[in-house]
Design a protein around this motif. Structure first.
Motif, PDB file in Angstrom:
ATOM      1  N   ARG A 118       0.849  -1.177   0.000  1.00  0.00           N
ATOM      2  CA  ARG A 118       0.000   0.000   0.000  1.00  0.00           C
ATOM      3  C   ARG A 118       0.895   1.241   0.000  1.00  0.00           C
ATOM      4  NH1 ARG A 118      -4.643  -1.957   4.414  1.00  0.00           N
ATOM      5  NH2 ARG A 118      -4.485  -4.174   3.911  1.00  0.00           N
ATOM      6  N   GLN A 119       0.296   2.403  -0.153  1.00  0.00           N
ATOM      7  CA  GLN A 119       1.082   3.633  -0.196  1.00  0.00           C
ATOM      8  C   GLN A 119       1.923   3.782   1.064  1.00  0.00           C
ATOM      9  OE1 GLN A 119       1.605   5.832  -2.513  1.00  0.00           O
ATOM     10  NE2 GLN A 119       2.608   7.464  -1.352  1.00  0.00           N
ATOM     11  N   SER A 120       1.326   3.554   2.226  1.00  0.00           N
ATOM     12  CA  SER A 120       1.974   3.621   3.542  1.00  0.00           C
ATOM     13  C   SER A 120       3.001   4.760   3.619  1.00  0.00           C
ATOM     14  CB  SER A 120       2.558   2.260   3.943  1.00  0.00           C
ATOM     15  OG  SER A 120       2.921   1.455   2.866  1.00  0.00           O
ATOM     16  N   GLU A 121       4.277   4.466   3.821  1.00  0.00           N
ATOM     17  CA  GLU A 121       5.259   5.537   4.033  1.00  0.00           C
ATOM     18  C   GLU A 121       6.177   5.764   2.838  1.00  0.00           C
ATOM     19  OE1 GLU A 121       7.453   5.430   7.684  1.00  0.00           O
ATOM     20  OE2 GLU A 121       5.722   4.815   8.868  1.00  0.00           O
ATOM     21  N   LEU A 122       5.709   5.450   1.655  1.00  0.00           N
ATOM     22  CA  LEU A 122       6.527   5.667   0.470  1.00  0.00           C
ATOM     23  C   LEU A 122       7.007   7.113   0.379  1.00  0.00           C
ATOM     24  CD1 LEU A 122       7.731   4.848  -2.264  1.00  0.00           C
ATOM     25  CD2 LEU A 122       5.470   5.249  -3.285  1.00  0.00           C
ATOM     26  N   ALA A 123       6.165   8.070   0.772  1.00  0.00           N
ATOM     27  CA  ALA A 123       6.531   9.490   0.667  1.00  0.00           C
ATOM     28  C   ALA A 123       7.780   9.812   1.481  1.00  0.00           C
ATOM     29  CB  ALA A 123       5.365  10.366   1.123  1.00  0.00           C
ATOM     30  N   ARG A 124       8.010   9.096   2.582  1.00  0.00           N
ATOM     31  CA  ARG A 124       9.211   9.363   3.390  1.00  0.00           C
ATOM     32  C   ARG A 124      10.474   8.940   2.635  1.00  0.00           C
ATOM     33  NH1 ARG A 124       7.262  11.026   8.191  1.00  0.00           N
ATOM     34  NH2 ARG A 124       5.505   9.959   9.190  1.00  0.00           N
ATOM     35  N   ILE A 125      10.404   7.830   1.927  1.00  0.00           N
ATOM     36  CA  ILE A 125      11.543   7.402   1.111  1.00  0.00           C
ATOM     37  C   ILE A 125      11.761   8.389  -0.035  1.00  0.00           C
ATOM     38  CG2 ILE A 125      12.358   5.599  -0.465  1.00  0.00           C
ATOM     39  CD1 ILE A 125      11.037   3.553   1.354  1.00  0.00           C
ATOM     40  N   GLN A 126      10.666   8.797  -0.653  1.00  0.00           N
ATOM     41  CA  GLN A 126      10.774   9.777  -1.733  1.00  0.00           C
ATOM     42  C   GLN A 126      11.410  11.076  -1.229  1.00  0.00           C
ATOM     43  OE1 GLN A 126       6.616   9.787  -2.737  1.00  0.00           O
ATOM     44  NE2 GLN A 126       6.930   8.504  -4.560  1.00  0.00           N
ATOM     45  N   HIS A 127      11.053  11.481  -0.019  1.00  0.00           N
ATOM     46  CA  HIS A 127      11.612  12.712   0.545  1.00  0.00           C
ATOM     47  C   HIS A 127      13.135  12.626   0.664  1.00  0.00           C
ATOM     48  CE1 HIS A 127      12.195  16.209   3.108  1.00  0.00           C
ATOM     49  NE2 HIS A 127      12.848  15.433   3.970  1.00  0.00           N
ATOM     50  N   VAL A 128      13.648  11.477   1.107  1.00  0.00           N
ATOM     51  CA  VAL A 128      15.099  11.305   1.226  1.00  0.00           C
ATOM     52  C   VAL A 128      15.761  11.428  -0.146  1.00  0.00           C
ATOM     53  CG1 VAL A 128      16.935   9.663   1.815  1.00  0.00           C
ATOM     54  CG2 VAL A 128      14.952   9.903   3.321  1.00  0.00           C
ATOM     55  N   VAL A 129      15.166  10.756  -1.134  1.00  0.00           N
ATOM     56  CA  VAL A 129      15.755  10.777  -2.480  1.00  0.00           C
ATOM     57  C   VAL A 129      15.681  12.172  -3.085  1.00  0.00           C
ATOM     58  CG1 VAL A 129      15.507   9.883  -4.832  1.00  0.00           C
ATOM     59  CG2 VAL A 129      15.338   8.326  -2.882  1.00  0.00           C
ATOM     60  N   TRP A 130      14.543  12.835  -2.956  1.00  0.00           N
ATOM     61  CA  TRP A 130      14.399  14.167  -3.548  1.00  0.00           C
ATOM     62  C   TRP A 130      15.273  15.196  -2.831  1.00  0.00           C
ATOM     63  CZ3 TRP A 130       8.384  13.520  -3.557  1.00  0.00           C
ATOM     64  CH2 TRP A 130       8.027  12.638  -4.573  1.00  0.00           C
ATOM     65  N   SER A 131      15.418  15.072  -1.518  1.00  0.00           N
ATOM     66  CA  SER A 131      16.328  15.963  -0.785  1.00  0.00           C
ATOM     67  C   SER A 131      17.756  15.782  -1.268  1.00  0.00           C
ATOM     68  CB  SER A 131      16.245  15.689   0.719  1.00  0.00           C
ATOM     69  OG  SER A 131      14.955  15.966   1.222  1.00  0.00           O
ATOM     70  N   THR A 132      18.120  14.530  -1.538  1.00  0.00           N
ATOM     71  CA  THR A 132      19.453  14.245  -2.061  1.00  0.00           C
ATOM     72  C   THR A 132      19.645  14.895  -3.429  1.00  0.00           C
ATOM     73  OG1 THR A 132      19.461  12.132  -0.883  1.00  0.00           O
ATOM     74  CG2 THR A 132      21.073  12.405  -2.647  1.00  0.00           C
ATOM     75  N   ALA A 133      18.627  14.775  -4.276  1.00  0.00           N
ATOM     76  CA  ALA A 133      18.714  15.382  -5.607  1.00  0.00           C
ATOM     77  C   ALA A 133      18.887  16.898  -5.504  1.00  0.00           C
ATOM     78  CB  ALA A 133      17.471  15.034  -6.415  1.00  0.00           C
ATOM     79  N   ASP A 134      18.170  17.509  -4.574  1.00  0.00           N
ATOM     80  CA  ASP A 134      18.301  18.962  -4.396  1.00  0.00           C
ATOM     81  C   ASP A 134      19.719  19.336  -3.959  1.00  0.00           C
ATOM     82  OD1 ASP A 134      15.660  19.258  -5.087  1.00  0.00           O
ATOM     83  OD2 ASP A 134      14.937  19.431  -3.015  1.00  0.00           O
ATOM     84  N   ILE A 135      20.287  18.537  -3.054  1.00  0.00           N
ATOM     85  CA  ILE A 135      21.652  18.804  -2.594  1.00  0.00           C
ATOM     86  C   ILE A 135      22.640  18.651  -3.748  1.00  0.00           C
ATOM     87  CG2 ILE A 135      23.513  17.919  -1.129  1.00  0.00           C
ATOM     88  CD1 ILE A 135      21.317  17.225   0.944  1.00  0.00           C
ATOM     89  N   LEU A 136      22.458  17.617  -4.566  1.00  0.00           N
ATOM     90  CA  LEU A 136      23.358  17.401  -5.696  1.00  0.00           C
ATOM     91  C   LEU A 136      23.331  18.587  -6.659  1.00  0.00           C
ATOM     92  CD1 LEU A 136      22.626  13.627  -6.403  1.00  0.00           C
ATOM     93  CD2 LEU A 136      24.779  14.585  -5.564  1.00  0.00           C
ATOM     94  N   ARG A 137      22.157  19.132  -6.879  1.00  0.00           N
ATOM     95  CA  ARG A 137      22.050  20.261  -7.808  1.00  0.00           C
ATOM     96  C   ARG A 137      22.691  21.534  -7.238  1.00  0.00           C
ATOM     97  NH1 ARG A 137      16.875  17.804  -9.039  1.00  0.00           N
ATOM     98  NH2 ARG A 137      16.950  17.053 -11.204  1.00  0.00           N
ATOM     99  N   SER A 138      22.851  21.553  -5.928  1.00  0.00           N
ATOM    100  CA  SER A 138      23.464  22.736  -5.314  1.00  0.00           C
ATOM    101  C   SER A 138      24.987  22.668  -5.305  1.00  0.00           C
ATOM    102  CB  SER A 138      22.957  22.902  -3.874  1.00  0.00           C
ATOM    103  OG  SER A 138      23.520  21.903  -3.023  1.00  0.00           O
TER     104      SER A 138
END
Length: 651
Positions: free
Chosen positions: A630-650
């Protein structure tokens, strides 16, 4: 019809005794499975299982019936066998499975099904006499720390469990059940419902698996203790509004048992779950009470001692469960730290003795054995905190714990499958570890080596006649330069306001050097802490190129083998994990360069390009997630990955 017996086949678990006879029989394309009336299960499932497998290999129309005669395949019982044993006989007259009980018949059926899947209708003549080393052979699945599986996937997992002769299943629940009146606790988690449990319990029971209720009643209440309604029940209620943290969820979660409402809260969870299960057992967990006596209850602990406080509270819970006619199961970690607890609790408690280190010794198993307590040994499939399971660690841990348990008279083995840090590990990747557990719980004295075991899993579970498939997974698991837990730590060091989270600094092994240089007056600095962590990991991160080459080679071999065995969906899951680990390895190196730990000329990947690849991978990962969860806490994993992507772009 008889033919020469030259077929090669294996069974997992390896039977206790196999006597091969001359010749083979060829079963008809369409025949009859006859189950004696004394072994007819409620839904005729065992006979239908054999019919389904025979129809699959023959294209025929096998059917199931009942009576007291003989069929092409006959299922029956005999009290003379004793215990939980079975005998499988294949002769020119047909196939006969005799069990000491219905459970023995069930296990004999699974042995025949595995043989049929390898030999087809041509079955070698033989006599197998078999019985399990452990009465209880259980699997424990985390459905709390990120993933709540779909019901379809849970049923498919049960199908695998009984194919490999497990007879018990437990789901680990903290907040992911729809408890009445506790919507503030389970909201947004896609919780299991009473209807889900009733449905799964029936499904398990029909297949000879006992579904045992399990819920946290003391430690591991991180989500509940962060709510407005229940925060005052925690040892540290002042921390309830701290930002969510995967790492802190593993560390701070203990009830303040001096609060008058804590006992009522714990028993309310028990009382709501208990009626939904056929089982007369109940696992109250009560493990890892890290904060006990350190916060709100510290004055009481100073008077009475932590061991006594723990035993008094858990003793009340045990009596509550026993008063309802159930036997208590609970984790043994706290009692092994305070051995006086063992004698203070009911002698009817079954202790779940978890030891997860690959090189663990038998000291704690021996301690419980000397006390006379009933114990079940609990190793792990070693999948948590990683995209790829650590096969070597699983093999070493499970094999050792099975041997220790057998030597010290344990009641059984419960193989655990955890989802720390968001359950990023796809549960389908746990299959090899689960099968290793099945083998060791049934026959730990079989003398199989790890390569032999992995080859058998490749052939029986995945249809890979080369026997190389699972060894590729083993090789890939060692190719991690920068793990999921490393990335989570790096991200969570940020307190959300650009400062450094002191809790993460205190909790992380890779920051031990940084902690030692902090003064009382100087607060932790985010950039310094991250750089120190990366320096600690430098040697591992530097293996990025070699590890990614290994992962690429494994992925190519994987594609060719899975193409041959026609398992594209499984191939996609494995390749997705390999690709994800390659990206994590690249991320570790990019961050190391950004913090000046590694020279810039050692990295060839553009950080912005890497950010794009991460986000594209995350989309594919999210699709795979929804195939089983189920969807459950997928958004928390996505948050880690997207935060990483933002850091890489900086960078």
């Amino acid at each position: 019809m008889q033919q020469e017996n030259t077929l090669e086949w294996h069974v997992i678990p390896e039977p206790m005794s196999v006597e091969r006879s001359t010749g083979t029989i060829v079963l008809p394309a369409s025949g009859t499975i006859l189950a004696w009336r004394c072994v007819r299960d409620a839904e005729f499932i065992f006979a239908h299982q054999i019919a389904e497998d025979l129809n699959h290999v023959s294209g025929g129309r096998w059917s199931a019936t009942t009576g007291d005669g003989d069929g092409d395949v006959t299922l029956k019982t005999s009290a003379s066998l004793g215990g939980w044993s079975y005998v499988l006989e294949v002769s020119p007259e047909g196939v006969v499975i005799t069990g000491a009980s219905l459970e023995g018949v069930r296990d004999g059926v699974q042995t025949l099904r595995q043989i049929i899947r390898q030999t087809g209708l041509t079955v070698p003549c033989m006599t197998i006499k078999d019985k399990p080393a452990f009465r209880t052979r259980g699997y424990y699945l985390d459905v709390t720390r990120g993933r709540v599986p779909t019901m379809d996937w849970l049923k498919s997992w049960v199908d695998r469990l009984y194919l490999y002769k497990y007879n018990q299943f437990q789901l680990y629940i903290e907040h992911t059940f729809k408890f009445d009146g506790l919507s503030e606790v389970w909201r947004g988690s896609d919780p299991l419902t009473a209807s889900d449990i009733l449905e799964l319990d029936s499904y398990c029971a029909a297949r000879g698996i006992e579904l045992v209720p399990s819920v946290s009643t003391f430690g591991h209440h991180y989500t509940a203790l962060r709510t407005q309604s229940l925060r005052e029940l925690g040892e540290f209620p002042e921390d309830a509004d701290r930002p969510f943290s995967f790492i802190e969820r593993m560390k701070h979660h203990t009830l303040n048992i001096t609060h008058e409402r804590s006992y009522g809260f714990a028993t309310s969870l028990i009382d709501e779950l208990m009626p939904l299960f056929r089982s007369r057992k109940f696992n109250i967990c009560a493990d890892e009470t890290f904060d006990l006596g350190k916060g709100e209850s510290r004055q009481e602990a100073a008077k009475r001692g932590i061991g006594t406080m723990y035993a008094d509270f858990v003793g009340r819970l045990c009596r509550h469960v026993e008063d309802h006619g159930h036997r208590v199961m609970m984790w043994a970690d706290v009692a092994l730290e305070h051995p006086e607890i063992i004698s203070m609790l009911s002698e009817n408690v079954t202790w779940l003795n978890w030891q997860y280190e690959p090189d663990t010794d038998d000291s704690k198993v021996a301690t419980l054995a000397r006390s006379g307590a009933t114990q079940i040994v609990c190793p792990a499939v070693w999948c948590w905190n990683a995209l790829i399971p650590r096969i070597d660690d699983a093999w070493n841990n499970i094999s050792r714990m099975a041997a220790y348990g057998h030597a010290h008279g344990a009641l059984g083995m419960l193989v655990t499958d955890w989802g720390d840090f968001g359950h990023v590990n796809d549960p389908r990747m746990s299959i090899p570890g689960m099968i290793i557990g099945a083998q060791q719980a049934w026959n730990p004295d079989a003398g199989l080596s790890e390569p032999d075991m992995l080859s058998r899993i490749s052939k029986i579970e995945y249809g890979d006649h080369s026997g190389r498939l699972v060894d590729m997974l083993r090789a890939a698991s060692a190719a991690s330069s920068f793990s999921w837990s490393d990335l989570v730590t790096y991200i969570e060091l940020d307190d959300g306001h650009g400062g450094c989270n002191p809790e993460i600094v205190r909790a992380t092994d890779s920051l031990k050097s940084y902690r030692s240089h902090l003064s009382q007056s100087a607060p932790a600095n985010l950039q310094d802490a991250r750089a120190s962590m990366l320096r600690t990991l430098h040697e591992t991160i530097a293996q990025r190129e070699a590890n990614n080459t290994t992962l690429e080679q494994c992925s190519k071999h994987l594609a060719s083998v899975f193409c041959t065995v026609r398992r594209p969906s499984t191939a996609a899951i494995w390749r997705l994990a390999f690709e994800g680990q390659q990206l994590l390895n690249d991320v570790g190196l990019a961050l190391s360069v950004a913090h000046g730990v590694t020279h810039a000329d050692e990295i060839k990947t553009n950080p912005a390009k890497l950010a794009n690849e991460l986000e594209c991978w995350m989309e594919r990962y999210s699709q795979a997630w929804h195939e089983v969860s189920r969807q459950s806490e997928l958004a928390r994993i996505q948050h880690v990955v997207w935060s990483t992507a933002d850091i890489l772009r900086s960078i």
